[in-house]
Scaffold this motif. Structure first.
Motif, PDB file in Angstrom:
ATOM      1  N   GLU A   1       0.811  -1.219   0.000  1.00  0.00           N
ATOM      2  CA  GLU A   1       0.000   0.000   0.000  1.00  0.00           C
ATOM      3  C   GLU A   1       0.844   1.270   0.000  1.00  0.00           C
ATOM      4  OE1 GLU A   1      -3.088   0.178   3.002  1.00  0.00           O
ATOM      5  OE2 GLU A   1      -3.153  -2.004   3.058  1.00  0.00           O
ATOM      6  N   VAL A   2       2.028   1.213   0.617  1.00  0.00           N
ATOM      7  CA  VAL A   2       2.884   2.385   0.755  1.00  0.00           C
ATOM      8  C   VAL A   2       4.256   2.030   0.186  1.00  0.00           C
ATOM      9  CG1 VAL A   2       3.882   4.049   2.365  1.00  0.00           C
ATOM     10  CG2 VAL A   2       1.634   3.060   2.847  1.00  0.00           C
ATOM     11  N   ASP A   3       4.617   2.664  -0.929  1.00  0.00           N
ATOM     12  CA  ASP A   3       5.839   2.293  -1.646  1.00  0.00           C
ATOM     13  C   ASP A   3       7.119   2.464  -0.840  1.00  0.00           C
ATOM     14  OD1 ASP A   3       4.412   1.558  -3.889  1.00  0.00           O
ATOM     15  OD2 ASP A   3       4.559   3.543  -4.821  1.00  0.00           O
ATOM     16  N   ASP A   4       7.225   3.530  -0.073  1.00  0.00           N
ATOM     17  CA  ASP A   4       8.486   3.789   0.627  1.00  0.00           C
ATOM     18  C   ASP A   4       8.514   3.235   2.050  1.00  0.00           C
ATOM     19  OD1 ASP A   4       6.692   5.595   1.720  1.00  0.00           O
ATOM     20  OD2 ASP A   4       8.105   7.268   1.749  1.00  0.00           O
ATOM     21  N   PHE A   5       7.539   2.408   2.408  1.00  0.00           N
ATOM     22  CA  PHE A   5       7.487   1.812   3.742  1.00  0.00           C
ATOM     23  C   PHE A   5       8.450   0.633   3.827  1.00  0.00           C
ATOM     24  CE2 PHE A   5       5.914  -1.673   6.366  1.00  0.00           C
ATOM     25  CZ  PHE A   5       5.820  -1.065   7.604  1.00  0.00           C
TER      26      PHE A   5
ATOM     27  N   SER B   1      15.554 -11.856   6.140  1.00  0.00           N
ATOM     28  CA  SER B   1      16.635 -11.386   5.280  1.00  0.00           C
ATOM     29  C   SER B   1      18.014 -11.816   5.754  1.00  0.00           C
ATOM     30  CB  SER B   1      16.575  -9.867   5.123  1.00  0.00           C
ATOM     31  OG  SER B   1      16.423  -9.226   6.364  1.00  0.00           O
ATOM     32  N   GLU B   2      18.156 -12.158   7.048  1.00  0.00           N
ATOM     33  CA  GLU B   2      19.471 -12.582   7.531  1.00  0.00           C
ATOM     34  C   GLU B   2      19.322 -13.377   8.820  1.00  0.00           C
ATOM     35  OE1 GLU B   2      23.783 -10.578   8.814  1.00  0.00           O
ATOM     36  OE2 GLU B   2      22.146  -9.285   8.162  1.00  0.00           O
ATOM     37  N   ILE B   3      20.160 -14.392   8.962  1.00  0.00           N
ATOM     38  CA  ILE B   3      20.269 -15.146  10.208  1.00  0.00           C
ATOM     39  C   ILE B   3      21.642 -14.823  10.783  1.00  0.00           C
ATOM     40  CG2 ILE B   3      20.382 -17.425  11.268  1.00  0.00           C
ATOM     41  CD1 ILE B   3      18.511 -18.425   9.035  1.00  0.00           C
ATOM     42  N   ILE B   4      21.667 -14.332  12.015  1.00  0.00           N
ATOM     43  CA  ILE B   4      22.923 -13.944  12.658  1.00  0.00           C
ATOM     44  C   ILE B   4      23.213 -14.951  13.776  1.00  0.00           C
ATOM     45  CG2 ILE B   4      24.171 -12.091  13.831  1.00  0.00           C
ATOM     46  CD1 ILE B   4      21.944 -10.175  12.590  1.00  0.00           C
ATOM     47  N   PRO B   5      24.108 -15.912  13.511  1.00  0.00           N
ATOM     48  CA  PRO B   5      24.397 -16.932  14.525  1.00  0.00           C
ATOM     49  C   PRO B   5      25.303 -16.367  15.636  1.00  0.00           C
ATOM     50  CG  PRO B   5      25.690 -17.330  12.544  1.00  0.00           C
ATOM     51  CD  PRO B   5      24.821 -16.145  12.266  1.00  0.00           C
ATOM     52  N   GLY B   6      25.253 -17.019  16.782  1.00  0.00           N
ATOM     53  CA  GLY B   6      26.145 -16.659  17.875  1.00  0.00           C
ATOM     54  C   GLY B   6      25.762 -15.403  18.638  1.00  0.00           C
ATOM     55  N   LYS B   7      24.597 -14.862  18.384  1.00  0.00           N
ATOM     56  CA  LYS B   7      24.129 -13.667  19.098  1.00  0.00           C
ATOM     57  C   LYS B   7      22.756 -13.946  19.671  1.00  0.00           C
ATOM     58  CE  LYS B   7      26.692 -10.057  16.844  1.00  0.00           C
ATOM     59  NZ  LYS B   7      26.732  -8.636  16.654  1.00  0.00           N
ATOM     60  N   ASP B   8      22.425 -13.217  20.727  1.00  0.00           N
ATOM     61  CA  ASP B   8      21.109 -13.300  21.349  1.00  0.00           C
ATOM     62  C   ASP B   8      20.581 -11.892  21.577  1.00  0.00           C
ATOM     63  OD1 ASP B   8      21.073 -16.157  21.658  1.00  0.00           O
ATOM     64  OD2 ASP B   8      22.451 -15.932  23.346  1.00  0.00           O
ATOM     65  N   LEU B   9      19.279 -11.748  21.579  1.00  0.00           N
ATOM     66  CA  LEU B   9      18.633 -10.471  21.896  1.00  0.00           C
ATOM     67  C   LEU B   9      17.593 -10.711  22.974  1.00  0.00           C
ATOM     68  CD1 LEU B   9      17.908  -8.724  18.469  1.00  0.00           C
ATOM     69  CD2 LEU B   9      19.479  -7.959  20.227  1.00  0.00           C
ATOM     70  N   LEU B  10      17.596  -9.866  23.985  1.00  0.00           N
ATOM     71  CA  LEU B  10      16.588  -9.983  25.037  1.00  0.00           C
ATOM     72  C   LEU B  10      15.233  -9.481  24.555  1.00  0.00           C
ATOM     73  CD1 LEU B  10      18.634  -8.907  28.179  1.00  0.00           C
ATOM     74  CD2 LEU B  10      17.976 -11.213  27.462  1.00  0.00           C
ATOM     75  N   LYS B  11      15.251  -8.438  23.725  1.00  0.00           N
ATOM     76  CA  LYS B  11      14.000  -7.942  23.137  1.00  0.00           C
ATOM     77  C   LYS B  11      14.252  -7.467  21.714  1.00  0.00           C
ATOM     78  CE  LYS B  11      12.934  -3.505  24.584  1.00  0.00           C
ATOM     79  NZ  LYS B  11      12.381  -2.507  25.462  1.00  0.00           N
ATOM     80  N   ALA B  12      13.207  -7.423  20.956  1.00  0.00           N
ATOM     81  CA  ALA B  12      13.300  -7.059  19.539  1.00  0.00           C
ATOM     82  C   ALA B  12      13.818  -5.637  19.377  1.00  0.00           C
ATOM     83  CB  ALA B  12      11.947  -7.209  18.874  1.00  0.00           C
ATOM     84  N   GLU B  13      14.530  -5.410  18.265  1.00  0.00           N
ATOM     85  CA  GLU B  13      15.057  -4.088  17.923  1.00  0.00           C
ATOM     86  C   GLU B  13      14.543  -3.680  16.551  1.00  0.00           C
ATOM     87  OE1 GLU B  13      19.304  -4.325  17.812  1.00  0.00           O
ATOM     88  OE2 GLU B  13      19.478  -4.790  19.947  1.00  0.00           O
ATOM     89  N   ILE B  14      14.200  -2.420  16.423  1.00  0.00           N
ATOM     90  CA  ILE B  14      13.847  -1.874  15.113  1.00  0.00           C
ATOM     91  C   ILE B  14      15.151  -1.364  14.507  1.00  0.00           C
ATOM     92  CG2 ILE B  14      12.487  -0.166  13.854  1.00  0.00           C
ATOM     93  CD1 ILE B  14      10.574  -0.180  16.345  1.00  0.00           C
ATOM     94  N   ALA B  15      15.674  -2.071  13.515  1.00  0.00           N
ATOM     95  CA  ALA B  15      16.970  -1.743  12.929  1.00  0.00           C
ATOM     96  C   ALA B  15      16.865  -0.703  11.812  1.00  0.00           C
ATOM     97  CB  ALA B  15      17.636  -3.006  12.395  1.00  0.00           C
ATOM     98  N   ARG B  16      15.694  -0.592  11.210  1.00  0.00           N
ATOM     99  CA  ARG B  16      15.498   0.374  10.114  1.00  0.00           C
ATOM    100  C   ARG B  16      14.028   0.753  10.061  1.00  0.00           C
ATOM    101  NH1 ARG B  16      16.607  -1.298   3.908  1.00  0.00           N
ATOM    102  NH2 ARG B  16      15.730   0.538   2.910  1.00  0.00           N
ATOM    103  N   LYS B  17      13.794   2.042   9.860  1.00  0.00           N
ATOM    104  CA  LYS B  17      12.421   2.542   9.821  1.00  0.00           C
ATOM    105  C   LYS B  17      12.353   3.630   8.758  1.00  0.00           C
ATOM    106  CE  LYS B  17       8.919   4.259  13.008  1.00  0.00           C
ATOM    107  NZ  LYS B  17       8.626   4.615  14.394  1.00  0.00           N
ATOM    108  N   GLU B  18      11.719   3.302   7.636  1.00  0.00           N
ATOM    109  CA  GLU B  18      11.570   4.266   6.541  1.00  0.00           C
ATOM    110  C   GLU B  18      10.111   4.343   6.129  1.00  0.00           C
ATOM    111  OE1 GLU B  18      14.056   3.486   3.163  1.00  0.00           O
ATOM    112  OE2 GLU B  18      15.809   3.117   4.414  1.00  0.00           O
ATOM    113  N   GLY B  19       9.693   5.531   5.781  1.00  0.00           N
ATOM    114  CA  GLY B  19       8.341   5.736   5.284  1.00  0.00           C
ATOM    115  C   GLY B  19       7.298   5.606   6.367  1.00  0.00           C
ATOM    116  N   LYS B  20       6.122   6.048   6.022  1.00  0.00           N
ATOM    117  CA  LYS B  20       4.991   5.997   6.943  1.00  0.00           C
ATOM    118  C   LYS B  20       4.269   4.660   6.778  1.00  0.00           C
ATOM    119  CE  LYS B  20       1.094   8.817   8.334  1.00  0.00           C
ATOM    120  NZ  LYS B  20       0.319  10.014   8.098  1.00  0.00           N
TER     121      LYS B  20
END
Length: 188
Positions: A11-15, A111-130
């Protein structure tokens, strides 16, 4: 292990949203991260779908058990299902339906699997568009759908029949209709 998901909208091209989340997190954790990344309220029924490469839906992971599945079908609930239970390979495709009434969705790819790392909570790594608006009025959605169909070059008058219809081509015998004779109800 950390999963990096890219999220797009038709619905939103630049999202674009990119979310990193631990592979052992639940789909509910992922759901909450998407809501946060899009600025959506947590007041709608939503579902994830694991998809084939051509985006054909397979397994559904629902926010709540709706009791609609048969006994032969597995029921996956977001809070009870870890992401890595159903997602294992890079390029795995998912659909996140955020407006069930109008079946509006976000398209997700691992898009990617990063082995050997853990995250306690999710991170927003990129945010573009509405982000697309979370819900739309059903009537408005139907009007938009109809307008899109009318504007679509693939659909024209020939969808419902030849617009250059010739009366001479009509086989009146097949309808038991006499040509040009007035209706006579004495036969009935």
């Amino acid at each position: 292990m950390v999963y990096k998901f890219t999220i797009l909208s038709d619905e939103v091209d630049d999202f674009v949203r990119v979310i990193k989340i631990d592979a052992d997190a639940t789909f509910y954790d992922f759901h909450k991260a998407i809501l946060k990344a899009c600025g959506y309220k947590d007041d709608q029924m939503t579902s994830f779908f694991i998809c084939e490469d051509d985006w054909e839906k397979r397994e559904e992971i629902t926010l709540e058990d709706m009791g609609k599945s048969s006994s032969e079908e597995d029921v996956f609930i977001m809070k009870d299902t870890k992401i890595n239970d159903l997602v294992e390979d890079e390029r795995q495709k998912l659909i996140y339906v955020f407006d069930l009434l109008t079946e509006r969705s976000l398209f997700i790819e691992l898009s990617e699997i990063i082995p050997g790392k853990d995250l306690l909570k999710a991170e927003i790594a990129r945010k573009e568009g509405k982000a697309p608006i979370q819900t739309v009025d059903f009537e408005t959605a139907m009007e938009k759908t109809l307008k899109n169909r009318m504007d679509n070059d693939d659909l024209d008058d020939s969808l419902y029949g030849d617009k250059d219809f010739n009366d001479d081509e009509l086989d009146l015998d097949g309808f038991n209709i006499s040509e040009g004779n007035p209706y006579d109800d004495s036969n009935y």
